[in-house]
Design a protein around this motif. Structure first.
Motif, PDB file in Angstrom:
ATOM      1  N   ASP A 114     106.918 119.196  13.945  1.00  0.00           N
ATOM      2  CA  ASP A 114     108.031 118.557  14.517  1.00  0.00           C
ATOM      3  C   ASP A 114     107.758 117.426  15.464  1.00  0.00           C
ATOM      4  O   ASP A 114     106.610 117.096  15.662  1.00  0.00           O
ATOM      5  CB  ASP A 114     108.572 119.872  14.921  1.00  0.00           C
ATOM      6  N   GLU A 115     108.946 117.233  16.375  1.00  0.00           N
ATOM      7  CA  GLU A 115     108.439 116.060  17.278  1.00  0.00           C
ATOM      8  C   GLU A 115     107.658 116.487  18.460  1.00  0.00           C
ATOM      9  O   GLU A 115     106.973 115.730  19.009  1.00  0.00           O
ATOM     10  CB  GLU A 115     109.781 115.458  17.827  1.00  0.00           C
ATOM     11  N   HIS A 116     107.235 117.808  18.440  1.00  0.00           N
ATOM     12  CA  HIS A 116     106.449 118.277  19.480  1.00  0.00           C
ATOM     13  C   HIS A 116     105.074 118.648  19.044  1.00  0.00           C
ATOM     14  O   HIS A 116     104.246 119.104  19.769  1.00  0.00           O
ATOM     15  CB  HIS A 116     107.103 119.458  20.183  1.00  0.00           C
ATOM     16  N   ASP A 117     104.665 118.112  17.959  1.00  0.00           N
ATOM     17  CA  ASP A 117     103.332 118.337  17.529  1.00  0.00           C
ATOM     18  C   ASP A 117     103.064 119.810  17.025  1.00  0.00           C
ATOM     19  O   ASP A 117     101.849 120.092  16.978  1.00  0.00           O
ATOM     20  CB  ASP A 117     102.050 117.729  18.077  1.00  0.00           C
ATOM     21  N   THR A 118     104.397 120.675  16.775  1.00  0.00           N
ATOM     22  CA  THR A 118     103.960 121.741  16.371  1.00  0.00           C
ATOM     23  C   THR A 118     103.763 122.122  14.858  1.00  0.00           C
ATOM     24  O   THR A 118     104.969 121.813  14.163  1.00  0.00           O
ATOM     25  CB  THR A 118     105.060 122.635  16.811  1.00  0.00           C
ATOM     26  N   PRO A 119     102.615 122.444  14.239  1.00  0.00           N
ATOM     27  CA  PRO A 119     102.768 122.627  12.771  1.00  0.00           C
ATOM     28  C   PRO A 119     103.839 123.400  12.275  1.00  0.00           C
ATOM     29  O   PRO A 119     104.151 124.495  12.765  1.00  0.00           O
ATOM     30  CB  PRO A 119     101.320 123.134  12.463  1.00  0.00           C
ATOM     31  N   LEU A 120     104.623 123.159  11.195  1.00  0.00           N
ATOM     32  CA  LEU A 120     105.732 123.649  10.722  1.00  0.00           C
ATOM     33  C   LEU A 120     105.261 124.650   9.663  1.00  0.00           C
ATOM     34  O   LEU A 120     106.196 125.767   9.198  1.00  0.00           O
ATOM     35  CB  LEU A 120     106.558 122.839  10.019  1.00  0.00           C
ATOM     36  N   ARG A 121     104.069 124.447   8.986  1.00  0.00           N
ATOM     37  CA  ARG A 121     103.567 125.481   7.951  1.00  0.00           C
ATOM     38  C   ARG A 121     102.092 125.127   8.004  1.00  0.00           C
ATOM     39  O   ARG A 121     101.538 124.163   8.247  1.00  0.00           O
ATOM     40  CB  ARG A 121     104.463 125.391   6.891  1.00  0.00           C
ATOM     41  N   PRO A 122     101.174 125.739   7.131  1.00  0.00           N
ATOM     42  CA  PRO A 122      99.885 125.358   6.763  1.00  0.00           C
ATOM     43  C   PRO A 122     100.007 124.232   6.054  1.00  0.00           C
ATOM     44  O   PRO A 122     100.832 123.838   5.260  1.00  0.00           O
ATOM     45  CB  PRO A 122      99.353 126.723   6.026  1.00  0.00           C
ATOM     46  N   ALA A 123      98.800 123.115   6.198  1.00  0.00           N
ATOM     47  CA  ALA A 123      98.560 122.110   5.417  1.00  0.00           C
ATOM     48  C   ALA A 123      98.453 122.297   4.070  1.00  0.00           C
ATOM     49  O   ALA A 123      97.843 123.266   3.592  1.00  0.00           O
ATOM     50  CB  ALA A 123      97.555 121.295   5.859  1.00  0.00           C
ATOM     51  N   ILE A 124      99.057 121.455   3.203  1.00  0.00           N
ATOM     52  CA  ILE A 124      98.832 121.410   1.619  1.00  0.00           C
ATOM     53  C   ILE A 124      97.687 120.646   1.592  1.00  0.00           C
ATOM     54  O   ILE A 124      97.554 119.318   2.015  1.00  0.00           O
ATOM     55  CB  ILE A 124     100.090 120.853   0.935  1.00  0.00           C
ATOM     56  N   LEU A 125      96.722 121.124   0.879  1.00  0.00           N
ATOM     57  CA  LEU A 125      95.220 120.158   0.556  1.00  0.00           C
ATOM     58  C   LEU A 125      95.424 119.409  -0.738  1.00  0.00           C
ATOM     59  O   LEU A 125      96.613 119.257  -1.201  1.00  0.00           O
ATOM     60  CB  LEU A 125      94.204 121.129   0.395  1.00  0.00           C
ATOM     61  N   TYR A 126      94.543 118.409  -0.657  1.00  0.00           N
ATOM     62  CA  TYR A 126      94.258 117.445  -1.432  1.00  0.00           C
ATOM     63  C   TYR A 126      94.527 117.718  -3.087  1.00  0.00           C
ATOM     64  O   TYR A 126      95.310 119.069  -3.259  1.00  0.00           O
ATOM     65  CB  TYR A 126      92.959 116.649  -1.365  1.00  0.00           C
ATOM     66  N   GLY A 127      93.947 117.133  -3.910  1.00  0.00           N
ATOM     67  CA  GLY A 127      93.884 117.349  -5.426  1.00  0.00           C
ATOM     68  C   GLY A 127      93.889 118.758  -6.029  1.00  0.00           C
ATOM     69  O   GLY A 127      94.442 118.975  -7.038  1.00  0.00           O
ATOM     70  N   VAL A 128      93.100 119.636  -5.214  1.00  0.00           N
ATOM     71  CA  VAL A 128      92.863 121.064  -5.971  1.00  0.00           C
ATOM     72  C   VAL A 128      94.383 121.788  -5.758  1.00  0.00           C
ATOM     73  O   VAL A 128      94.308 122.671  -6.556  1.00  0.00           O
ATOM     74  CB  VAL A 128      91.712 121.871  -4.965  1.00  0.00           C
ATOM     75  N   ASP A 129      95.196 121.413  -4.946  1.00  0.00           N
ATOM     76  CA  ASP A 129      96.520 121.895  -5.021  1.00  0.00           C
ATOM     77  C   ASP A 129      97.451 121.176  -5.925  1.00  0.00           C
ATOM     78  O   ASP A 129      97.645 119.917  -5.929  1.00  0.00           O
ATOM     79  CB  ASP A 129      96.992 121.758  -3.591  1.00  0.00           C
ATOM     80  N   THR A 130      97.762 121.963  -7.090  1.00  0.00           N
ATOM     81  CA  THR A 130      98.422 121.313  -8.221  1.00  0.00           C
ATOM     82  C   THR A 130     100.111 121.446  -8.236  1.00  0.00           C
ATOM     83  O   THR A 130     100.615 121.417  -9.220  1.00  0.00           O
ATOM     84  CB  THR A 130      97.819 121.504  -9.507  1.00  0.00           C
ATOM     85  N   ARG A 131     100.659 122.013  -7.052  1.00  0.00           N
ATOM     86  CA  ARG A 131     102.078 122.363  -7.183  1.00  0.00           C
ATOM     87  C   ARG A 131     103.144 121.546  -7.587  1.00  0.00           C
ATOM     88  O   ARG A 131     104.018 121.615  -7.879  1.00  0.00           O
ATOM     89  CB  ARG A 131     102.261 122.908  -5.744  1.00  0.00           C
ATOM     90  N   SER A 132     102.517 119.956  -7.342  1.00  0.00           N
ATOM     91  CA  SER A 132     103.787 118.911  -7.315  1.00  0.00           C
ATOM     92  C   SER A 132     104.079 118.282  -8.714  1.00  0.00           C
ATOM     93  O   SER A 132     104.420 116.803  -8.580  1.00  0.00           O
ATOM     94  CB  SER A 132     103.250 117.701  -6.038  1.00  0.00           C
ATOM     95  N   VAL A 133     103.522 118.933  -9.871  1.00  0.00           N
ATOM     96  CA  VAL A 133     103.722 118.405 -10.867  1.00  0.00           C
ATOM     97  C   VAL A 133     105.155 117.781 -11.444  1.00  0.00           C
ATOM     98  O   VAL A 133     105.351 116.828 -11.670  1.00  0.00           O
ATOM     99  CB  VAL A 133     103.167 119.182 -12.186  1.00  0.00           C
ATOM    100  N   SER A 134     106.143 118.587 -10.916  1.00  0.00           N
ATOM    101  CA  SER A 134     107.582 118.145 -11.213  1.00  0.00           C
ATOM    102  C   SER A 134     108.088 117.152 -10.330  1.00  0.00           C
ATOM    103  O   SER A 134     108.679 116.167 -10.996  1.00  0.00           O
ATOM    104  CB  SER A 134     108.422 119.396 -11.306  1.00  0.00           C
ATOM    105  N   GLN A 135     107.345 116.992  -9.086  1.00  0.00           N
ATOM    106  CA  GLN A 135     107.907 116.040  -8.433  1.00  0.00           C
ATOM    107  C   GLN A 135     107.138 114.435  -8.823  1.00  0.00           C
ATOM    108  O   GLN A 135     107.688 113.628  -8.830  1.00  0.00           O
ATOM    109  CB  GLN A 135     107.356 116.032  -6.810  1.00  0.00           C
ATOM    110  N   ILE A 136     106.137 114.673  -9.418  1.00  0.00           N
ATOM    111  CA  ILE A 136     105.069 113.495  -9.967  1.00  0.00           C
ATOM    112  C   ILE A 136     106.078 113.039 -10.978  1.00  0.00           C
ATOM    113  O   ILE A 136     106.518 111.841 -11.268  1.00  0.00           O
ATOM    114  CB  ILE A 136     103.967 113.898 -10.295  1.00  0.00           C
ATOM    115  N   GLU A 137     106.303 113.781 -11.954  1.00  0.00           N
ATOM    116  CA  GLU A 137     107.424 113.444 -13.310  1.00  0.00           C
ATOM    117  C   GLU A 137     108.679 112.686 -12.661  1.00  0.00           C
ATOM    118  O   GLU A 137     108.976 111.884 -13.385  1.00  0.00           O
ATOM    119  CB  GLU A 137     107.456 114.400 -14.167  1.00  0.00           C
ATOM    120  N   ARG A 138     109.271 113.236 -11.689  1.00  0.00           N
ATOM    121  CA  ARG A 138     110.384 112.693 -11.171  1.00  0.00           C
ATOM    122  C   ARG A 138     110.261 111.378 -10.380  1.00  0.00           C
ATOM    123  O   ARG A 138     111.217 110.173 -10.719  1.00  0.00           O
ATOM    124  CB  ARG A 138     110.963 113.805 -10.332  1.00  0.00           C
TER     125      ARG A 138
END
Length: 506
Positions: free
Chosen positions: A101-125
């Motif tokens: 957020d604007e105060h630099d409080t992390p909102l959730r854990p970071a999503i890592l690089y290419g080993v994380d493959t959750r974004s396939v549908s977003q790539i297609e879109r």
């Protein structure tokens, strides 16, 4: 290659520098003397969270905790030697997506690089929205699970309440810079892996696409990796033991820092990073693109790269070590050496976490073909090392096909410490590899960049070549046949493993 200062920094030229790298399975820190001598190294182990199939995350608290522990250990070592710490260099795995957020409080854990493959549908879109060819032309790379942009889009779509509070984007290196100096910046190379947010011709964020893919995010100002981002604040000094007021470099992604650590940023150079994953960075004289590789801006001004990355390499050998309940890798390496070329008729596909380049297939899976009751731990371990080498050869072939011109190969990373793995890669590819004296990797590259703030830091003087690994022609000829089988095995099994991957995600 010389790393030149972009902004002269105060401090004694004789002072030591610290480099810290935040990696996938550990964070590493080094204390380096004025002439490049490695005075002390330290490691903190950690592991990414895996909240679901194809998902890899890590808390930013881990990054800062590791950094503060490493910094305290290394500054204490400097004090013991009677040397001052004059600058700090940082790097980290990437591209990652940490939203705050604007105060630099992390909102959730970071999503890592290419080993994380959750974004396939977003790539297609996004491919459909902007056009695949247009994305490659503007951004240098096709969209893949490596790219940060689709992961931001995933968060906006799948976690809208969290995303509504998001204002800033960080990666490990830029998060450390923020905590140390208060500066909100990102290096150009890391930005060039935020496809489709960054224009590699204009060397800036591309506002129209950024506004659509990452609405509401105040993207960070951009600097080059070796530029000073700021100085250590009094608060950060109290937490880390670092002297207040010393400069902190902007930093970059770990693989690019590794390339700098061994001087592999000249035109025609190819860096091979032997680690949890295998990474390849080829420096090219002009921008080149390929739908199966990543065309990026380099870590240094005026440089361009064609890059590739395998999703697993050392991760597979570590999995085998744990599976076999072996205390360390040494015994398995010895057994693999006894196994011999071809692992007694075993062939492995190393796609245990999908595959990045050149397949760009998040649903690929590991395969071991040819198993019999007579095969041993050494055979399986050898097959894993050979699988990585075949993957390197596959990437090199695509680099050549895209117009690359590999003139020198430099190896770096933990996997270079034993002779077997690098020898297998040279035998499979038919290419010589230089191995430098210091092969600790990205942390050393960050230290080199930090030293560049104080004056010139010639890599050859800091880190000379220790050995050259030459291919053995008789082994290369035998591996040629196995490589043909390796390439055919993916095509022959892909339908089956894709069906299995779908079952795993239910």
């Amino acid at each position: 290659m010389r790393v030149m200062p972009r902004k002269p920094a105060a401090g004694p030229a004789s002072g030591a520098v610290i480099g810290v790298d935040i990696g996938t399975s550990s964070s590493k820190g080094v204390l380096v003397g004025a002439e490049g001598a490695l005075l002390r190294s330290a490691v903190r182990e950690h592991a990414p969270d895996r909240p679901g199939p194809g998902r890899f995350e890590m808390s930013a608290d881990v990054w800062w905790r590791d950094f503060t522990e490493l910094a305290r250990e290394l500054t204490a070592a400097a004090a013991e030697r009677g040397v001052s710490v004059a600058a700090v260099g940082v790097s980290g795995m990437g591209p990652c997506v940490l939203l705050t957020d604007e105060h630099d409080t992390p909102l959730r854990p970071a999503i890592l690089y290419g080993v994380d493959t959750r974004s396939v549908s977003q790539i297609e879109r996004l491919d459909e929205r902007f056009g695949t060819a247009e994305i490659i032309d503007r951004c240098g790379s096709a969209l893949s699970t490596q790219a940060a942009g689709p992961k931001i889009a995933w968060l906006a779509e799948r976690e809208p309440a969290t995303y509504a509070r998001a204002r800033r984007l960080y990666m490990p290196s830029s998060w450390l810079v923020r905590r140390l100096t208060g500066a909100y910046v990102l290096d150009h190379h890391s930005a060039s892996q935020c496809t489709p947010l960054y224009d590699t011709t204009a060397l800036d964020w591309y506002a129209p696409w950024a506004a659509e893919v990452a609405p509401g995010i105040d993207l960070p100002p951009l600097r080059w990796s070796g530029e000073a981002a700021g100085e250590v604040t009094a608060q950060a000094a109290a937490q880390t033991g670092l002297p207040a007021g010393i400069p902190v470099i902007t930093g970059t992604v770990d693989a690019w820092a590794e390339a700098l650590s061994v001087g592999a940023q000249g035109t025609g150079d190819l860096m091979l990073m032997y680690g949890t994953t295998m990474f390849l960075i080829h420096t090219v004289p002009r921008p080149l693109t390929s739908p199966s590789l990543w065309g990026t801006v380099g870590a240094l001004p005026g440089t361009r790269n064609l890059a590739g990355g395998m999703a697993t390499s050392g991760a597979v050998t570590t999995w085998l070590r744990d599976l076999f309940a072996a205390g360390d890798h040494a015994e398995l390496v010895r057994l693999a050496g006894e196994s011999g070329v071809g692992a007694n008729g075993l062939l492995m596909l190393p796609y245990f976490a999908g595959e990045r380049t050149p397949l760009m297939d998040p649903d690929a899976r590991g395969v071991v073909a040819g198993l019999t009751l007579s095969h041993t731990r050494g055979d399986l371990y050898r097959a894993a090392l050979e699988a990585t080498a075949f993957g390197v050869r596959h990437n090199i072939g695509v680099i050549d096909g895209a117009g690359g011109d590999i003139r020198r190969v430099v190896a770096v990373g933990g996997g270079t410490r034993g002779a077997l793995w690098t020898q297998i890669v040279s035998d499979v590819t038919g290419l010589e590899q230089e191995v430098r004296t210091v092969s600790v990797g990205a942390a050393y590259g960050g230290a080199l960049l930090a030293a560049g703030l104080l004056g010139e830091a010639p890599v050859d003087a800091w880190n000379p070549v220790r050995e050259v690994v030459a291919p053995r022609p008789e082994h290369t000829r035998r591996y040629d046949e196995l490589y043909r089988l390796y390439r055919a095995l993916y095509a022959d099994t892909s339908a089956t493993v894709h069906a299995l991957a779908a079952m795993q995600s239910r």
